[in-house]
Design an enzyme around this catalytic site. Structure first.
Site, short mmCIF file in Angstrom:
data_model
loop_
_atom_site.label_atom_id
_atom_site.label_comp_id
_atom_site.label_asym_id
_atom_site.label_seq_id
_atom_site.Cartn_x
_atom_site.Cartn_y
_atom_site.Cartn_z
N THR A 145 -0.31 -11.47 20.26
CA THR A 145 0.36 -10.25 20.73
C THR A 145 -0.64 -9.44 21.57
OG1 THR A 145 -0.13 -9.21 18.60
CG2 THR A 145 2.05 -10.14 18.86
N GLY A 152 2.72 -4.78 14.66
CA GLY A 152 2.48 -6.21 14.44
C GLY A 152 3.25 -6.71 13.23
N ASP A 153 3.38 -5.88 12.23
CA ASP A 153 4.12 -6.29 11.02
C ASP A 153 5.60 -6.48 11.35
OD1 ASP A 153 1.77 -6.03 9.62
OD2 ASP A 153 2.17 -3.95 9.06
N THR A 172 1.54 2.11 14.42
CA THR A 172 1.22 1.53 13.11
C THR A 172 2.34 0.57 12.68
OG1 THR A 172 0.35 3.70 12.55
CG2 THR A 172 0.45 2.09 10.77
N ASN A 217 0.84 -1.21 0.00
CA ASN A 217 0.00 0.00 0.00
C ASN A 217 0.87 1.25 0.00
OD1 ASN A 217 -2.46 -1.37 0.28
ND2 ASN A 217 -2.43 -1.26 2.52
O1 RIB Z 1 -0.21 -2.78 9.59
C1 RIB Z 1 -0.02 -1.48 9.13
C2 RIB Z 1 -0.41 -1.38 7.69
O2 RIB Z 1 -1.81 -1.57 7.60
C3 RIB Z 1 -0.15 -0.05 7.05
O3 RIB Z 1 1.12 0.06 6.46
C4 RIB Z 1 -1.30 0.10 6.07
O4 RIB Z 1 -0.89 0.07 4.73
C5 RIB Z 1 -2.27 -1.02 6.39
O5 RIB Z 1 -2.15 -2.03 5.49
#
Ligand code: RIB
Length: 301
Positions: free
Chosen positions: A221, A252-253, A249, A12
Site C-alpha cells: 500500500t 491499513g487495517d 489511523t 487495544n
Molecule cells: O492500525 C491502527 C491501530 O494501531 C490502532 O487501533 C492502535 O490500537 C494500534 O494498534
C-alpha cells in the site's frame, strides 16, 4: 455458503487525542478533542471484514473488565464470531495512545498488555477456528512466536494465510515461504526489503524480493498513491479516490479487512484491491480506526 475468514491478532483500547500538531520534545500542548475507541490492528481488521460482509472468527486476548465486555458485545453486534476472544485475568488490555494532527497524520505508542499473553497454546485451543477458515489474516501486534505457530498450523491445514507485517520486525525466510499474500505499507516494505519504496517502480523491486523469498502474492500500500499488486503472472497499481482526510489511523487495517472479504467472495486481484482501496478511503475520511470502518452498503463497487 460464505468462506470463513479467521483473524488472529491484537485488541487495544485506543486513546485518541486530536491535536493541531505533534508536540516537540519538552512541549505541552492542548488537544482539540479526546475520545476512547476499541482498536488494535487485529480487532480493526476483524471489524472491517465483518462489517463488509465477511464471516469472521476473531482470535485475540484482551483484559477482563467492564469495558472489554462491552467491546465483546459490540464485536458480536458487528457479526463477528466471538467464541475465541480470550480474556486474561492478570493483564489489562493493550492500550494505544494516538495523536492525530490537523493533516490527519498520526503518532501511536502502544503497550501490549494482554496481547503479549496470546500464546501458541491459546492458538492450539482455538484451532477449530483455523480448521473452519479458508483465509487466515494476521498482523504482528501479538508475540512473534505465536504468529509463527499460527502460520505453521494454518499452512499444514492448507489455509491461505495473509500477513499484514505491522508493526514490522525482521521475518525469517520460513515465514515468507508459507504466505499466500503479504501486505506491507511502503515503510514496512522498505524495512523488510531494504528497497526505498516510494512509487510503483520501487514497489515492484521490493515485491520481487518477497516473491523470491517464496510469498505467492504481494500488495504494497502506497498511501495516497494507491496500492501496488504483483505476483508471478501480473502486476498493476490501483490508484485511490481523493477524499478529505480526517484521520489515517487504521487505514491499513480497513484495507486488509476489506481485501480478505473480496478474496473470500472470489473477486480477482484487481477487483479485490479496488474494493479494499474504496473501503480504506472511506475510513480515512472519519475519526478513529475501528469506528471508521465502513459497512457494505457504503461501498458502491
Ligand atoms: O492500525 C491502527 C491501530 O494501531 C490502532 O487501533 C492502535 O490500537 C494500534 O494498534
Amino acid at each position: 455458503m460464505k468462506k470463513i475468514i479467521t483473524v488472529i491478532g491484537s485488541y487495544n483500547r485506543d486513546m485518541v487525542f486530536q491535536t493541531p500538531y505533534f508536540p516537540r520534545p519538552g512541549e505541552t500542548i492542548t488537544a482539540r478533542n479526546f475520545e476512547m475507541f476499541s482498536g488494535g490492528k487485529g480487532a480493526n481488521q476483524a471489524v472491517a471484514a465483518s462489517r463488509l460482509g465477511g464471516d469472521v472468527f476473531f482470535i485475540t486476548k484482551m483484559g477482563n473488565d467492564e469495558l472489554e465486555n462491552k467491546s465483546k458485545d459490540k464485536f458480536s453486534k458487528d457479526g463477528i464470531r466471538v467464541n475465541y476472544i480470550l480474556q486474561d485475568s492478570d493483564l489489562p488490555s493493550g492500550t494505544a495512545v494516538i495523536m492525530v494532527n490537523d493533516n490527519g497524520q498520526n503518532c501511536i505508542v502502544i503497550t501490549p498488555g494482554a496481547n503479549d499473553n496470546l500464546l501458541s497454546s491459546d492458538i492450539d485451543a482455538c484451532s477449530h477456528a483455523i480448521e473452519k477458515a479458508s483465509f487466515v489474516l494476521m498482523q504482528l501486534e501479538i508475540p512473534y512466536n505465536t504468529v509463527k505457530h499460527a502460520l505453521d498450523i494454518s499452512y499444514k491445514m492448507k489455509k491461505k494465510v495473509i500477513l499484514n507485517p505491522a508493526p514490522t520486525v525482521p521475518l525469517e525466510d520460513d515465514i515468507y515461504q508459507k504466505l499466500y499474500l503479504i501486505t506491507p505499507n511502503q515503510t514496512e516494505a522498505t524495512l523488510l526489503t531494504g528497497i526505498e519504496v516510494e512509487n510503483a517502480k520501487s514497489a515492484s523491486k521490493a515485491a520481487d524480493i518477497f516473491l523470491k523469498k517464496g510469498v505467492q502474492n504481494v500488495i504494497i500500500t502506497l498511501g495516497e498513491n494507491g496500492a501496488y499488486f504483483k505476483n508471478n503472472e501480473e502486476q498493476f497499481l490501483v490508484p485511490i479516490q481523493e477524499v478529505e482526510v480526517k484521520d489515517t489511523t487504521g487505514a491499513g487495517d480497513i484495507f486488509n479487512g476489506a481485501l480478505v472479504v473480496a478474496l473470500s467472495e472470489g473477486k480477482n486481484w484487481r477487483q479485490a484491491v479496488e474494493f479494499a482501496n474504496s473501503a480504506s478511503s472511506i475510513g480515512v475520511s472519519r475519526l478513529g480506526a475501528q469506528s471508521s470502518a465502513p459497512y457494505r452498503n457504503e461501498i458502491s463497487i
